[in-house]
Design a protein around this motif. Sequence first.
Motif, PDB file in Angstrom:
ATOM      1  N   THR A   1       0.837  -1.195   0.000  1.00 12.26           N
ATOM      2  CA  THR A   1       0.000   0.000   0.000  1.00 12.26           C
ATOM      3  C   THR A   1       0.877   1.252   0.000  1.00 12.26           C
ATOM      4  O   THR A   1       2.072   1.189   0.263  1.00 12.26           O
ATOM      5  CB  THR A   1      -0.938   0.024   1.222  1.00 12.26           C
ATOM      6  N   GLY A   2       0.242   2.381  -0.304  1.00 17.18           N
ATOM      7  CA  GLY A   2       0.966   3.641  -0.312  1.00 17.18           C
ATOM      8  C   GLY A   2       1.963   3.766  -1.443  1.00 17.18           C
ATOM      9  O   GLY A   2       3.002   4.414  -1.304  1.00 17.18           O
TER      10      GLY A   2
ATOM     11  N   ALA B   1      -7.883  -2.695  -0.745  1.00  9.48           N
ATOM     12  CA  ALA B   1      -6.629  -2.260  -0.128  1.00  9.48           C
ATOM     13  C   ALA B   1      -6.436  -0.752  -0.293  1.00  9.48           C
ATOM     14  O   ALA B   1      -6.005  -0.065   0.637  1.00  9.48           O
ATOM     15  CB  ALA B   1      -5.457  -3.021  -0.730  1.00  9.48           C
ATOM     16  N   ALA B   2      -6.748  -0.215  -1.484  1.00  7.60           N
ATOM     17  CA  ALA B   2      -6.590   1.225  -1.711  1.00  7.60           C
ATOM     18  C   ALA B   2      -7.567   2.021  -0.857  1.00  7.60           C
ATOM     19  O   ALA B   2      -7.214   3.081  -0.315  1.00  7.60           O
ATOM     20  CB  ALA B   2      -6.796   1.542  -3.187  1.00  7.60           C
TER      21      ALA B   2
ATOM     22  N   GLY C   1      -4.930   7.281  -1.149  1.00  7.16           N
ATOM     23  CA  GLY C   1      -4.785   5.878  -0.780  1.00  7.16           C
ATOM     24  C   GLY C   1      -4.465   5.071  -2.021  1.00  7.16           C
ATOM     25  O   GLY C   1      -5.004   5.348  -3.090  1.00  7.16           O
ATOM     26  N   SER C   2      -3.581   4.097  -1.916  1.00  3.89           N
ATOM     27  CA  SER C   2      -3.196   3.341  -3.103  1.00  3.89           C
ATOM     28  C   SER C   2      -2.697   1.960  -2.706  1.00  3.89           C
ATOM     29  O   SER C   2      -2.331   1.716  -1.548  1.00  3.89           O
ATOM     30  CB  SER C   2      -2.119   4.078  -3.899  1.00  3.89           C
ATOM     31  N   ALA C   3      -2.697   1.063  -3.686  1.00  4.72           N
ATOM     32  CA  ALA C   3      -2.229  -0.296  -3.436  1.00  4.72           C
ATOM     33  C   ALA C   3      -1.784  -0.927  -4.743  1.00  4.72           C
ATOM     34  O   ALA C   3      -2.319  -0.619  -5.821  1.00  4.72           O
ATOM     35  CB  ALA C   3      -3.331  -1.136  -2.801  1.00  4.72           C
ATOM     36  N   HIS C   4      -0.806  -1.797  -4.634  1.00  3.99           N
ATOM     37  CA  HIS C   4      -0.349  -2.607  -5.769  1.00  3.99           C
ATOM     38  C   HIS C   4      -0.451  -4.057  -5.336  1.00  3.99           C
ATOM     39  O   HIS C   4       0.137  -4.466  -4.331  1.00  3.99           O
ATOM     40  CB  HIS C   4       1.098  -2.256  -6.141  1.00  3.99           C
TER      41      HIS C   4
END
Length: 356
Positions: free
Chosen positions: A42-43, A170-171, A50-53
């Motif tokens: 995340t991040g 997750a994001a 907010g972000s996620a891979h």
Amino acid sequence: MSSSISTSKAEISYIQAGLLSDPPLRADGRGLHDFRAINLETGVAPLANGSAHLSIGKNPHGGGGGTEILAAAKLEVEDVDGRGEGVNGGRIVCAVSCSPSAYPHLSSSALDDLQQDMSTLLHQTLSHPSLHPPNLSIIPNKKSWLLNLDCVVLADAGNTYDALFMAARAALWDCKVPRTRAVEYKAPSNAPGAKVLESGEMDVDETAGDSAANQSGFDTRSIARAVDFELPDYWDEGEVLGGRDRWPVCVTMNAVAPAPASTSKTPWVHYLDAILQEEAATPLRLLLVFSFPPNSIPNLQAMRVLGSGELETAQIRDSVSSGEKFAQKMWDALNAKLKEEDLRRGQKARDRFARR
């Protein structure tokens, strides 16, 4: 719209025979209900709230070969005046785009259709009132937050819908809503050129006397009627998105039946986390989206059938019951990863703040 690769009839027959054998045989040696390795970070997008891979089945050594999704949540201010799309309490808009390199066999029009299909499913599910965050309002009847959730399919190695919803969750879990403080403009009643408008607000002639210029009209201590807001500067970038424990996950029930599947009474065999070749050999996929609110019963937020196969009502009921159990395990595992990410990033933020 199918995103499966081209597969011959012989390959389809071989894959189906392996899935229906006792014990089942899959190309990568997994059981019917086993997932490939899931990696989450995340991040990853500094400019997003907010972000996620997320990746499923990515080769830990070569760095490729899996399904990859990048998700980012970005907040922007909207006016709530009836002239635009802004609404009281804020709103959520979801969009999915697919990298052409993830679907080299699709034409541009087919890729657009696939993106639209994914976007519709994600948006209709996550923007449902039962999942709406309570802290997207800024000033009632004046301003609210618009939450844009954008997801990009970077690579498709199968089971994209499950990965898409996990990355979106997750994001949104990682999303921080900036803290706001309401302000109003109150001109001093004895200010030269001050007059009361019909709306009850104070209008001041900016060219009148210097005495008024020396007195601030912004007051955040005693708000009678907020007309605007400001953002206090906090190191933790805001508060978490309200109700983040309710964001759902998707589990895809892939179903195959012994040939010839001439009647719907033929028993179906369900398996999870299909790779592309398995998806091409699967006549029916049942997408089940579940949320698990704290201290409440699970909710089936969405359901969609993909493929040409048919299921009877009793078979659908059994599939939903089994899917709920699989979704609960997925939800628990994802929550554990998200909390690990919170601890990791929280410690990094505290260390960075301490060095200032």
